[in-house]
Design a protein around this motif. Sequence first.
Motif, PDB file in Angstrom:
ATOM      1  N   LEU A  48      -5.229   0.973   8.993  1.00 43.71           N
ATOM      2  CA  LEU A  48      -5.330  -0.082   9.995  1.00 43.71           C
ATOM      3  C   LEU A  48      -4.909   0.364  11.392  1.00 43.71           C
ATOM      4  O   LEU A  48      -5.122  -0.377  12.353  1.00 43.71           O
ATOM      5  N   ALA A  49      -4.300   1.536  11.524  1.00 43.75           N
ATOM      6  CA  ALA A  49      -3.868   2.003  12.847  1.00 43.75           C
ATOM      7  C   ALA A  49      -3.931   3.529  12.879  1.00 43.75           C
ATOM      8  O   ALA A  49      -3.687   4.185  11.856  1.00 43.75           O
ATOM      9  N   PRO A  50      -4.251   4.115  14.032  1.00 44.36           N
ATOM     10  CA  PRO A  50      -4.296   5.575  14.124  1.00 44.36           C
ATOM     11  C   PRO A  50      -2.906   6.181  13.903  1.00 44.36           C
ATOM     12  O   PRO A  50      -1.941   5.791  14.557  1.00 44.36           O
ATOM     13  N   ARG A  51      -2.810   7.117  12.993  1.00 42.97           N
ATOM     14  CA  ARG A  51      -1.510   7.707  12.656  1.00 42.97           C
ATOM     15  C   ARG A  51      -0.904   8.483  13.822  1.00 42.97           C
ATOM     16  O   ARG A  51       0.317   8.608  13.936  1.00 42.97           O
ATOM     17  N   GLN A  52      -1.743   9.009  14.707  1.00 43.86           N
ATOM     18  CA  GLN A  52      -1.242   9.832  15.804  1.00 43.86           C
ATOM     19  C   GLN A  52      -0.402   9.045  16.804  1.00 43.86           C
ATOM     20  O   GLN A  52       0.358   9.632  17.571  1.00 43.86           O
ATOM     21  N   SER A  53      -0.530   7.721  16.826  1.00 39.06           N
ATOM     22  CA  SER A  53       0.196   6.916  17.802  1.00 39.06           C
ATOM     23  C   SER A  53       1.432   6.240  17.218  1.00 39.06           C
ATOM     24  O   SER A  53       2.171   5.562  17.938  1.00 39.06           O
TER      25      SER A  53
ATOM     26  N   PRO B 264      -3.298  -7.504  12.366  1.00 37.56           N
ATOM     27  CA  PRO B 264      -2.464  -8.150  13.375  1.00 37.56           C
ATOM     28  C   PRO B 264      -1.243  -7.304  13.697  1.00 37.56           C
ATOM     29  O   PRO B 264      -0.751  -6.553  12.842  1.00 37.56           O
ATOM     30  N   MET B 265      -0.720  -7.417  14.940  1.00 35.30           N
ATOM     31  CA  MET B 265       0.390  -6.598  15.382  1.00 35.30           C
ATOM     32  C   MET B 265       1.700  -7.063  14.748  1.00 35.30           C
ATOM     33  O   MET B 265       2.044  -8.235  14.807  1.00 35.30           O
ATOM     34  N   GLU B 266       2.400  -6.148  14.118  1.00 33.31           N
ATOM     35  CA  GLU B 266       3.722  -6.401  13.546  1.00 33.31           C
ATOM     36  C   GLU B 266       4.338  -5.048  13.259  1.00 33.31           C
ATOM     37  O   GLU B 266       3.763  -4.003  13.569  1.00 33.31           O
ATOM     38  N   PHE B 267       5.540  -5.027  12.651  1.00 36.15           N
ATOM     39  CA  PHE B 267       6.052  -3.762  12.149  1.00 36.15           C
ATOM     40  C   PHE B 267       5.125  -3.281  11.037  1.00 36.15           C
ATOM     41  O   PHE B 267       4.530  -4.082  10.308  1.00 36.15           O
ATOM     42  N   HIS B 268       5.021  -1.964  10.875  1.00 34.58           N
ATOM     43  CA  HIS B 268       4.087  -1.390   9.916  1.00 34.58           C
ATOM     44  C   HIS B 268       4.854  -0.441   9.009  1.00 34.58           C
ATOM     45  O   HIS B 268       5.900   0.109   9.397  1.00 34.58           O
ATOM     46  N   ALA B 269       4.366  -0.252   7.783  1.00 32.64           N
ATOM     47  CA  ALA B 269       4.964   0.666   6.824  1.00 32.64           C
ATOM     48  C   ALA B 269       3.923   1.673   6.375  1.00 32.64           C
ATOM     49  O   ALA B 269       2.790   1.302   6.060  1.00 32.64           O
ATOM     50  N   VAL B 270       4.312   2.947   6.349  1.00 32.10           N
ATOM     51  CA  VAL B 270       3.410   4.015   5.928  1.00 32.10           C
ATOM     52  C   VAL B 270       4.156   4.946   4.977  1.00 32.10           C
ATOM     53  O   VAL B 270       5.369   4.861   4.824  1.00 32.10           O
ATOM     54  N   CYS B 271       3.422   5.814   4.346  1.00 30.21           N
ATOM     55  CA  CYS B 271       3.977   6.795   3.417  1.00 30.21           C
ATOM     56  C   CYS B 271       4.044   8.161   4.092  1.00 30.21           C
ATOM     57  O   CYS B 271       3.142   8.542   4.837  1.00 30.21           O
ATOM     58  N   GLU B 272       5.141   8.881   3.841  1.00 31.10           N
ATOM     59  CA  GLU B 272       5.236  10.300   4.207  1.00 31.10           C
ATOM     60  C   GLU B 272       5.349  11.109   2.927  1.00 31.10           C
ATOM     61  O   GLU B 272       6.152  10.778   2.045  1.00 31.10           O
TER      62      GLU B 272
ATOM     63  N   LEU C  35       9.061   6.185   2.460  1.00 30.86           N
ATOM     64  CA  LEU C  35       8.484   5.154   3.318  1.00 30.86           C
ATOM     65  C   LEU C  35       9.042   5.285   4.728  1.00 30.86           C
ATOM     66  O   LEU C  35      10.243   5.498   4.917  1.00 30.86           O
ATOM     67  N   ALA C  36       8.175   5.128   5.713  1.00 29.22           N
ATOM     68  CA  ALA C  36       8.594   5.087   7.114  1.00 29.22           C
ATOM     69  C   ALA C  36       8.162   3.759   7.710  1.00 29.22           C
ATOM     70  O   ALA C  36       6.994   3.368   7.586  1.00 29.22           O
TER      71      ALA C  36
ATOM     72  N   PHE D 244       0.838  -1.201   0.000  1.00 34.61           N
ATOM     73  CA  PHE D 244       0.000   0.000   0.000  1.00 34.61           C
ATOM     74  C   PHE D 244       0.874   1.252   0.000  1.00 34.61           C
ATOM     75  O   PHE D 244       0.602   2.221  -0.717  1.00 34.61           O
ATOM     76  N   ALA D 245       1.930   1.235   0.828  1.00 32.71           N
ATOM     77  CA  ALA D 245       2.818   2.396   0.919  1.00 32.71           C
ATOM     78  C   ALA D 245       3.582   2.609  -0.383  1.00 32.71           C
ATOM     79  O   ALA D 245       3.707   3.747  -0.866  1.00 32.71           O
TER      80      ALA D 245
END
Length: 264
Positions: A210-215, A187-195, A177-178, A160-161
């Motif tokens: 899938l997860a709140p970006r603020q946290s 499910p809980m694991e390392f996650h990848a997002v776009c900046e 990518l971050a 997705f990122a």
Amino acid sequence: MERHLTCHLELSAAGSAELVLAIATAQDVPRSAESLVVTAGGDPVTPEELVEDHGTRLHRLFVDAGPVVIDYAATVSGLAEPAPVTAVDRLRYLRQSRYCEADRLAPTAAAEFSGLTGTALLAAVIDWVNARLTYVSGSSTGTDSALDTLLARQGVCRDFAHLSIALLRALGVPARLAAVYAPGLTPMEFHAVCEALVDDAWWVVDATRLAPRQSLVRVATGRDAADTAFLTSYGAPVELVGLEVTAVAEQFALDDQATLTQLR
């Protein structure tokens, strides 16, 4: 905001190998507690810490054949400062990279997002990726690129990122990518997002939602997954036997997708 993070890795090395870990929180993340314990063949090992761009902390160690166990834990108290914006970053994150073929996706990007700029463009790209991809655990491989993901119409967080990054770069928006710890992820694991760099600031966006970006807590930052892998090995083959990641925030914010958010 206080966040509690752990990572447990179990590896099996077939022979002498060099391991590089990217599992510790980035250098500028405010930590009130942190530990990294490594054993190889039952003996303690002290990794060497190296700091890359954007405060990515790498831990390098050398092991012989046998089991390797790695335990990392950190408590993050407070928020990191917003990521700085440099002239070099503006150029670096417009370039092609291994997993983000902005040139090959340029016609698609131009056709789908004609006339949009700024935050409206950023929102449109993330909405488009979210609508066209299905999150399916294990559906992609370590060599799948943004174009592969678009054709398959499914993937995991890095896919997705990568597609988000490639489309934004194709439209002249620097994107990167971050790798993060993501409280609330299932499910809980390392996650990848776009900046993405819009209006002189780096904004974090996540087409998986899938997860709140603020946290989110920054670990590694780079052009794509090639720069941000949590484990890299050289030498003899190394098998990942077990991985367990936890990330818990004492307080969750309700993530409004229309709100611009920075990775803190």
